[in-house]
Scaffold this active site. Structure first.
Site, PDB file in Angstrom:
ATOM      1  N   THR A 189       0.833  -1.213   0.000  1.00 31.34           N
ATOM      2  CA  THR A 189       0.000   0.000   0.000  1.00 31.34           C
ATOM      3  C   THR A 189       0.859   1.251   0.000  1.00 31.34           C
ATOM      4  OG1 THR A 189      -1.777  -1.112   1.165  1.00 31.34           O
ATOM      5  CG2 THR A 189      -1.723   1.269   1.361  1.00 31.34           C
ATOM      6  N   SER A 230       1.739  -7.447  -1.290  1.00 37.47           N
ATOM      7  CA  SER A 230       2.474  -8.501  -0.570  1.00 37.47           C
ATOM      8  C   SER A 230       1.708  -9.822  -0.513  1.00 37.47           C
ATOM      9  CB  SER A 230       2.862  -8.046   0.836  1.00 37.47           C
ATOM     10  OG  SER A 230       1.752  -8.022   1.692  1.00 37.47           O
ATOM     11  N   THR A 275       1.712  -4.648   4.056  1.00 35.93           N
ATOM     12  CA  THR A 275       1.537  -5.066   5.446  1.00 35.93           C
ATOM     13  C   THR A 275       0.985  -6.492   5.569  1.00 35.93           C
ATOM     14  OG1 THR A 275      -0.683  -4.121   5.558  1.00 35.93           O
ATOM     15  CG2 THR A 275       1.145  -2.703   6.256  1.00 35.93           C
ATOM     16  N   ASP A 276       0.271  -6.957   4.525  1.00 38.98           N
ATOM     17  CA  ASP A 276      -0.457  -8.220   4.689  1.00 38.98           C
ATOM     18  C   ASP A 276       0.451  -9.403   5.027  1.00 38.98           C
ATOM     19  OD1 ASP A 276      -2.755  -6.832   4.240  1.00 38.98           O
ATOM     20  OD2 ASP A 276      -3.036  -7.495   2.174  1.00 38.98           O
TER      21      ASP A 276
HETATM   22  N1  ASP Z   1      -2.573  -5.523   0.283  1.00 37.69           N
HETATM   23  C1  ASP Z   1      -1.512  -4.640   0.744  1.00 37.69           C
HETATM   24  C2  ASP Z   1      -0.218  -5.421   0.764  1.00 37.69           C
HETATM   25  O1  ASP Z   1       0.014  -6.174   1.660  1.00 37.69           O
HETATM   26  C3  ASP Z   1      -1.841  -4.124   2.107  1.00 37.69           C
HETATM   27  C4  ASP Z   1      -0.849  -3.139   2.690  1.00 37.69           C
HETATM   28  O2  ASP Z   1       0.251  -2.936   2.230  1.00 37.69           O
HETATM   29  O3  ASP Z   1      -1.220  -2.516   3.711  1.00 37.69           O
HETATM   30  O4  ASP Z   1       0.561  -5.302  -0.138  1.00 37.69           O
END
Ligand code: ASP
Length: 330
Positions: free
Chosen positions: A13, A55, A86-87
Site C-alpha cells: 500500500t 504482498s 503489510t499483509d
Molecule cells: N494488500 C496490501 C499489501 O500487503 C496491504 C498493505 O500494504 O497494507 O501489499
C-alpha cells in the site's frame, strides 16, 4: 558520519496508487523517498526495487531475493530498509530473521495502511521512522517499525486491517518506541558480535493445517503426498480430535512414518501450546516424533520450518527448529 542505507522497495500500500482495478503498487522508491525529505539529514540512501507487488503475492522466492540483496550489499551499507505490503510483512520479517542471522546491521521493514498520497496517511511517519531507526547507533537485527513501535521480526503479527497500529508484538514487548524521530529502547542487546550468517535456501513445501470442528482426516492423503513439513494449528493448549474412529491419529502416524516433520501449534494468539497438558494432546506422541511450536508466532513457525527443512531432515531439522533465534521461542 551519516550512515549509508540501502532501501529495498518491494511494493505494498505504501507504494500504491488508485487504479481502475483498485489500489495497486505503482510508486518508485525515489518517489517514496521524496515524501520524507527529513531522512536525508540523518542518512545517505540508495535505492533498489527488486519487485513492486501487493504482498499477497510475496513468498519464499521473494524472501530469498531480499536476503540475497542484503548479503551482496552487506559490506557496502550500514543498514537496510525494506518497504513492503503489510499483509505478509510479518512472514517476510520472520523469514529474514532466519535467512540473515547474527546481523549487527539493522534490517528494518515498514509499510503503511494508507497510500503515501492519501490524506491522513501513515506512510510518511512510518517511512521516516524506519530510516531514523535504521540510522540510529542502537539498531541491529531484523525489526518491523510501524506506528511508532519497533518489533522483533520474529514476534510480529498483523492484527488489524485498518487501524494505524496494524502490528502487534506477540507475547514479547516491543523493543523500542519512536518518539520525535528518536528510538527509546526498552530492550537492547546483546548486540551480535562476529560475522553475520546468511542462508540461501528455504523448503517451501510446508503446510498449515488449521483445525476446525468436524474437519475430515482424509486431508492427510494430500499432506502425505505433497508436504515435507506440517504445522497443525490446533485448538487451545493443543490436541487432535478422535471423532470415534481415530482417523486423525492414523493420518498423522502415516505422515510421520514417511520421515516428514510435524509441528503442533495453537490458534490462540497468546501464550502458545502445551501439548502434554490434555490427553487429546499427549496422545499425539503415540503417532511418532512430533515437535511443538510453543510460544512461536505462526509466521515464525512457518518460515523457521522452511529454513530448518532446507538444511536438514528428521531429528536434526527439529533441533534447528527448537533452537532459539531472536527470542522466537523461549
Ligand atoms: N494488500 C496490501 C499489501 O500487503 C496491504 C498493505 O500494504 O497494507 O501489499
Amino acid at each position: 558520519m551519516k550512515k549509508k542505507i540501502l532501501m529495498i522497495a518491494t511494493g505494498g500500500t505504501i507504494a500504491s496508487k488508485e487504479t481502475a482495478g483498485g489500489l495497486a503498487p505503482a510508486i518508485s522508491p525515489d518517489e517514496l523517498l521524496s515524501c520524507v525529505p527529513e531522512v536525508a539529514e540523518a542518512c545517505n540512501v540508495e535505492t533498489v526495487q527488486p519487485f513492486n507487488l501487493d504482498s499477497t503475492d510475496v513468498y519464499a522466492p521473494h524472501w530469498l531475493e531480499i536476503a540475497s540483496i542484503i548479503e551482496r550489499n552487506y559490506s557496502a551499507f550500514d543498514g537496510f530498509v525494506v518497504t513492503h505490503g503489510t499483509d505478509t510483512m510479518a512472514y517476510t520479517a520472520a523469514a529474514l530473521s532466519y535467512l540473515v542471522q547474527n546481523s549487527a546491521k539493522p534490517v528494518v521493514l515498514t509499510g503503511s495502511q494508507r497510500s503515501v498520497y492519501s490524506r491522513d496517511t501513515d506512510a510518511r511517519r512510518n517511512l521516516s521512522d524506519a530510516f531514523l531507526y535504521c540510522a540510529d547507533r542502537s539498531s541491529y537485527g531484523v525489526r518491523i517499525v510501524f506506528d511508532g513501535s519497533v518489533i522483533l521480526g520474529t514476534r510480529a503479527k498483523k492484527t488489524r486491517t485498518r487501524s494505524f497500529n496494524a502490528f502487534s508484538s506477540i507475547d514479547f514487548p516491543a523493543v523500542a518506541t519512536m518518539r520525535d524521530g528518536r528510538p527509546y529502547c526498552y530492550i537492547s542487546g546483546p548486540r551480535p558480535s562476529g560475522e553475520p550468517r546468511f542462508y540461501r535456501k528455504l523448503d517451501g513445501n510446508v503446510f498449515v493445517l488449521k483445525m476446525i470442528p468436524g474437519l475430515r482426516a482424509d486431508v492427510f492423503d494430500y499432506l502425505c503426498k505433497s508436504c515435507d513439513g506440517l504445522i497443525i494449528e490446533s485448538f487451545g493448549s493443543g490436541g487432535m480430535p478422535d471423532y470415534g474412529d481415530g482417523a486423525f491419529f492414523e493420518g498423522l502416524s502415516r505422515f510421520l512414518s514417511l520421515g516428514k516433520t510435524a509441528v503442533l501449534t495453537t490458534q490462540a494468539e497468546h501464550e502458545g501450546s502445551s501439548m502434554d497438558k490434555y490427553a487429546v494432546g499427549r496422545k499425539l506422541r503415540s503417532c511418532g516424533r512430533i515437535t511443538e511450536a510453543g510460544c512461536m508466532t505462526l509466521e515464525a513457525a512457518v518460515t523457521k520450518l522452511m529454513w530448518a527443512l532446507s538444511l536438514a531432515r528428521g531429528e536434526e531439522a527439529e533441533k534447528l527448529f527448537l533452537t532459539p533465534v531472536e527470542y522466537d521461542i523461549y
